[in-house]
Design a protein around this motif. Structure first.
Motif, PDB file in Angstrom:
ATOM      1  N   GLN A 127       0.830  -1.215   0.000  1.00 47.96           N
ATOM      2  CA  GLN A 127       0.000   0.000   0.000  1.00 47.96           C
ATOM      3  C   GLN A 127       0.858   1.257   0.000  1.00 47.96           C
ATOM      4  N   ILE A 128       2.017   1.180   0.666  1.00 50.24           N
ATOM      5  CA  ILE A 128       2.921   2.335   0.627  1.00 50.24           C
ATOM      6  C   ILE A 128       3.532   2.451  -0.770  1.00 50.24           C
ATOM      7  N   ALA A 129       3.934   1.295  -1.331  1.00 49.63           N
ATOM      8  CA  ALA A 129       4.520   1.288  -2.678  1.00 49.63           C
ATOM      9  C   ALA A 129       3.519   1.827  -3.701  1.00 49.63           C
ATOM     10  N   ARG A 145      11.621  -1.063  -1.808  1.00 52.13           N
ATOM     11  CA  ARG A 145      12.761  -0.613  -1.009  1.00 52.13           C
ATOM     12  C   ARG A 145      12.432   0.711  -0.320  1.00 52.13           C
ATOM     13  N   ARG A 146      11.772   1.588  -1.061  1.00 54.83           N
ATOM     14  CA  ARG A 146      11.419   2.871  -0.458  1.00 54.83           C
ATOM     15  C   ARG A 146      10.319   2.721   0.589  1.00 54.83           C
ATOM     16  N   ALA A 147       9.418   1.768   0.378  1.00 51.03           N
ATOM     17  CA  ALA A 147       8.379   1.513   1.384  1.00 51.03           C
ATOM     18  C   ALA A 147       9.038   1.074   2.697  1.00 51.03           C
ATOM     19  N   ILE A 148      10.044   0.213   2.591  1.00 46.89           N
ATOM     20  CA  ILE A 148      10.738  -0.255   3.804  1.00 46.89           C
ATOM     21  C   ILE A 148      11.438   0.918   4.489  1.00 46.89           C
ATOM     22  N   GLU A 149      12.061   1.777   3.677  1.00 48.28           N
ATOM     23  CA  GLU A 149      12.699   2.976   4.243  1.00 48.28           C
ATOM     24  C   GLU A 149      11.702   3.837   5.005  1.00 48.28           C
ATOM     25  N   LEU A 150      10.520   4.005   4.397  1.00 50.51           N
ATOM     26  CA  LEU A 150       9.486   4.833   5.028  1.00 50.51           C
ATOM     27  C   LEU A 150       8.994   4.198   6.334  1.00 50.51           C
ATOM     28  N   LEU A 151       8.853   2.864   6.321  1.00 52.13           N
ATOM     29  CA  LEU A 151       8.427   2.187   7.549  1.00 52.13           C
ATOM     30  C   LEU A 151       9.457   2.403   8.654  1.00 52.13           C
ATOM     31  N   GLU A 152      10.718   2.388   8.258  1.00 55.02           N
ATOM     32  CA  GLU A 152      11.773   2.620   9.240  1.00 55.02           C
ATOM     33  C   GLU A 152      11.690   4.063   9.757  1.00 55.02           C
ATOM     34  N   LEU A 153      11.444   4.982   8.823  1.00 56.89           N
ATOM     35  CA  LEU A 153      11.346   6.404   9.175  1.00 56.89           C
ATOM     36  C   LEU A 153      10.242   6.668  10.205  1.00 56.89           C
ATOM     37  N   VAL A 154       9.128   5.962  10.088  1.00 54.93           N
ATOM     38  CA  VAL A 154       8.024   6.191  11.020  1.00 54.93           C
ATOM     39  C   VAL A 154       8.143   5.305  12.264  1.00 54.93           C
ATOM     40  N   GLY A 155       9.304   4.667  12.423  1.00 51.36           N
ATOM     41  CA  GLY A 155       9.589   3.989  13.686  1.00 51.36           C
ATOM     42  C   GLY A 155       8.924   2.646  13.852  1.00 51.36           C
ATOM     43  N   MET A 179      -0.109   4.791   7.971  1.00 48.35           N
ATOM     44  CA  MET A 179      -0.828   5.874   7.290  1.00 48.35           C
ATOM     45  C   MET A 179       0.078   7.089   7.105  1.00 48.35           C
ATOM     46  N   ILE A 180       0.870   7.372   8.138  1.00 50.20           N
ATOM     47  CA  ILE A 180       1.766   8.525   8.049  1.00 50.20           C
ATOM     48  C   ILE A 180       2.844   8.251   6.997  1.00 50.20           C
ATOM     49  N   ALA A 181       3.326   7.008   6.939  1.00 51.08           N
ATOM     50  CA  ALA A 181       4.320   6.652   5.920  1.00 51.08           C
ATOM     51  C   ALA A 181       3.750   6.865   4.523  1.00 51.08           C
ATOM     52  N   ILE A 182       2.489   6.466   4.318  1.00 50.96           N
ATOM     53  CA  ILE A 182       1.850   6.660   3.008  1.00 50.96           C
ATOM     54  C   ILE A 182       1.733   8.155   2.708  1.00 50.96           C
ATOM     55  N   ALA A 183       1.343   8.917   3.740  1.00 52.98           N
ATOM     56  CA  ALA A 183       1.172  10.355   3.528  1.00 52.98           C
ATOM     57  C   ALA A 183       2.496  11.030   3.186  1.00 52.98           C
ATOM     58  N   LEU A 184       3.593  10.503   3.724  1.00 54.17           N
ATOM     59  CA  LEU A 184       4.892  11.138   3.499  1.00 54.17           C
ATOM     60  C   LEU A 184       5.602  10.623   2.260  1.00 54.17           C
ATOM     61  N   ALA A 185       5.050   9.577   1.625  1.00 54.38           N
ATOM     62  CA  ALA A 185       5.785   8.858   0.576  1.00 54.38           C
ATOM     63  C   ALA A 185       6.301   9.781  -0.520  1.00 54.38           C
ATOM     64  N   ARG A 186       5.515  10.792  -0.862  1.00 54.91           N
ATOM     65  CA  ARG A 186       5.917  11.644  -1.979  1.00 54.91           C
ATOM     66  C   ARG A 186       6.396  13.005  -1.489  1.00 54.91           C
ATOM     67  N   ARG A 187       6.830  13.079  -0.242  1.00 55.64           N
ATOM     68  CA  ARG A 187       7.309  14.336   0.344  1.00 55.64           C
ATOM     69  C   ARG A 187       6.368  15.501   0.011  1.00 55.64           C
ATOM     70  N   PRO A 188       5.155  15.465   0.536  1.00 53.85           N
ATOM     71  CA  PRO A 188       4.170  16.493   0.187  1.00 53.85           C
ATOM     72  C   PRO A 188       4.546  17.846   0.776  1.00 53.85           C
TER      73      PRO A 188
END
Lengths: 347, 328
Positions: A127-129, A145-155, A179-188
């Motif tokens: 869903q993040i991808a 790979r970026r989804a995993i990075e984002l999951l790491e970013l949101v702790g 949800m926050i990872a999805i919201a941040l995925a494209r650096r809004p």
């Protein structure tokens, strides 16, 4: 009258990344028109946090949905007003195709209930991808790979494993992090969050609020935080708009609002919160008598008149405009919609 | 000290985890796992904790909507923990409950008057005429108008519905009301109306409350004593002023520190707990809180601490109790 007066105060230190002008969003239900958002204007400066606070049915969530073009269909529509997003244009004029390119890209949203806003049949990593692949052409491997990075970013601990989890396998706090990872995925540029921690326990709420604050500072996204909880506002926002029955009744810097609330409704709201007692005897809470008028049958004058302790004849005749207090036109101008505070220049 | 109105001793409620097809259940969730508490006359006991800590299950047991798996429950000196429905009936008149969701707990096809009269009908109190009079009196007590008698739940706002829930609970003149998150679904301006109403009713009728809530701000306002629950056990119990001024258990400290206060000058919480509440099917050994606890030692990972301390202030923590013992 009101829009013109509102428009005269647009001076801000940072240029607004989101500027909402005289937004009207109405719901047409059979023969009744519910004026859910009835002339709302505010500016969200780049990198700042603005909070919209109010009770159920005040129009705060509808404001967010209207900004994103997500009003309930077919009842909801924007009848008037503009939503200027920096670098994109007026969102209120875009069709759904164009809006889809904006949502999750330049502006994203975190909803209240992370169980119903995630798709239960897809793994969270997918869903993040998906949020990434909607807006750019990348390979599945790269998106993962970026989804995993984002999951790491949101702790989220062990992100490469949790990436393959389904939403029901995660706790409420973890789902909200997804949800926050999805919201941040494209650096809004702008993130909208509608009651992001209301469904969470207080210790988890503290974690998620801290995370949102840190991510916002790191990414430079502006945050429009919609909440009913004045405690959350005090912790998170720099500026706050208090909404009541579809309109903003007070707008000010957070410090000023808590130190010296001006609108009788804001005062009532703050006074009705239970305070730390520090061992003192229990005192009756101050409460606001009555209830919010139905948005389909609003009174002629001030919408708060029926519950206000300071009401006088003018309040029942005409709706007060949202005007700066004491003619202050500076960037931190306080504004209030109350005849008690309208100076001679606006009267 | 006079005998408490309600007293629980080592109260437990275990639920079997549903087994798979052809494989019977082997695991249990210990939703309430050895709770001791007491409520005095005209007293409010606050029961706080996060989702899944067992506070609602405990509340349902206290009014005997749920039968304890083990332990004793005394009401006015009588052990009601094991009574069957017939024997419970006189007790039910004295112990009532107010639920969280005032919409789901009212029958949408029943008028509000009938809803309030229902407990009187069930317990065969009075005549239809006297019940009607009593219902009108109750509407007035909870701050509603006589015309609400013939209305239906959907015609009311959330706060008014909760007033009906309270009127129904009051109908049989109970001694104790267990309020399970009674204001959580309400807006803050309405919440304060209901809290004031509950306080007034307590003064007027000498009621005792068990007030279950996840919101510590509300509990600090309404409670006289507070018990903090974590994964089925009480981890700290103290008078409200003591608990908020000098919380001893690290979990209580984190809970209090995590309340977002309406004060922008206050820095972000000092104590933020990492992780979430563990799975209650398989709680951590020893002290349930040790995986998230900043004070955890080897002993906490194996042995369960008892809830000990003074008559007033009790805490379930090896480290805190050792430090208290050495300082006194």
């Amino acid at each position: 009258m009101t829009p013109a007066l509102d428009a005269s105060v647009q001076v801000r230190s940072a240029p607004p990344v989101l500027s909402v002008r005289n937004l009207h969003a109405h719901l047409h239900l059979g023969d009744t028109v519910v004026r859910a958002v009835d002339g709302v204007s505010f500016d969200l400066p780049a990198g700042a946090t603005l909070s919209i606070v109010g009770e159920s049915g005040c129009g705060k969530s509808m404001t967010a949905l209207a900004i994103l073009g997500l009003l309930p269909q077919p009842a909801g529509r924007i009848t008037e007003g503009e939503v200027w997003l920096d670098g994109v244009g007026d969102l209120a004029r875009l069709d759904q195709r164009a809006l889809r390119r904006v949502r999750g890209n330049a502006v994203s949203m975190v909803f209240q209930d992370p169980m119903t806003s995630l798709n239960p049949v897809f793994r969270v990593g997918w869903q993040i991808a998906e949020a990434i692949r909607m807006h750019e052409t990348v390979s599945r491997e790269e998106a993962r790979r970026r989804a995993i990075e984002l999951l790491e970013l949101v702790g989220i601990p062990s992100p490469s494993v949790r990436c393959d989890a389904f939403p029901h396998q995660l706790s409420g706090g973890m789902r909200q992090r997804v949800m926050i990872a999805i919201a941040l995925a494209r650096r809004p540029k702008v993130m909208l969050a509608d009651e992001p921690t209301t469904a969470l326990d207080v210790t988890i709420q503290a974690q998620v609020l801290r995370l949102m604050k840190r991510l916002q500072q790191d990414s430079g996204a502006a945050l429009l935080l919609i909440t009913h909880d004045l405690g959350v506002v005090a912790q998170m926002a720099q500026r706050v708009c208090v909404m009541y029955a579809g309109v903003i009744v007070e707008e000010s810097a957070v410090g000023d609002l808590f130190a010296d609330p001006l609108h009788p409704y804001t005062r009532g709201l703050l006074a009705s919160m239970p305070k730390p007692r520090h061992g003192a005897a229990r005192q009756a809470l101050i409460s606001i008598p009555g209830t919010v008028p139905p948005l389909s049958r609003l009174p002629a004058g001030c919408r708060f008149a029926g519950r206000c302790a300071h009401v006088f004849s003018k309040c029942r005749e005409a709706e007060p405009p949202l005007v700066p207090v004491a003619g202050d036109l500076g960037p931190g101008a306080r504004k209030v919609r109350c005849w008690l505070h309208v100076g001679s220049e606006a009267a | 000290m006079s005998a408490p109105l309600l007293e629980a001793r080592q109260l437990r409620r275990h639920f079997p985890v549903p087994g798979r097809l052809f494989r019977p259940s082997t695991q249990t969730v210990k939703a309430v796992d050895g709770v001791d508490l007491h409520v005095a006359r005209s007293e409010t006991l606050g029961l706080v904790g996060e989702s899944g800590c067992g506070k609602s299950t405990l509340g349902r047991m206290l009014v005997r909507l749920d039968r304890p798996t083990a332990g004793e429950l005394f009401f006015e000196g009588e052990n009601i923990g094991d009574l069957d429905e017939t024997a419970l009936k006189p007790v039910r008149r004295k112990v009532q409950m107010v639920f969280q969701n005032p919409y789901a707990s009212l029958n949408p096809r029943q008028t509000l008057g009938d809803t309030i009269c229902e407990p009187l009908v069930v317990h065969r109190v009075g005549t239809p005429e006297s019940r009607r009079k009593r219902a009108l009196e109750l509407l007035d007590i909870v701050g509603l108008q006589p015309e609400h008698y013939a209305r239906y739940p959907h015609q009311l706002s959330g706060g008014q519905r909760q007033r009906i829930g309270i009127a129904r609970a009051l109908a049989l003149e109970p001694r104790l009301i267990v309020c399970d998150e009674p204001v959580s679904a309400l807006d803050v301006s309405i919440q304060s109306q209901i809290l004031n109403l509950l306080t007034d009713l307590q003064g007027r009728f000498g009621l005792s409350y068990v007030f279950i809530s996840h919101d510590l701000r509300v509990v600090e306002h309404i409670a006289d004593r507070v018990a903090v629950m974590y994964l089925g056990r009480i981890v700290e119990e103290a008078p409200v002023a003591t608990l908020f001024a000098r919380p001893l258990h690290p979990y209580t400290q984190a809970l209090i520190s995590a309340i977002p206060l309406a004060d922008p000058a206050r820095p972000t919480p000092e104590v933020i707990l990492e992780g979430g509440v563990p799975n209650p099917i398989d709680p951590p050994r020893g002290c349930h809180f040790h995986p998230r606890c900043p004070l955890a030692e080897d002993r906490c990972r194996v042995e369960t601490p008892d809830l000990v301390g003074t008559q007033e202030h009790k805490v379930r923590c090896w480290v805190v109790n050792r430090e208290l013992a050495s300082s006194s």
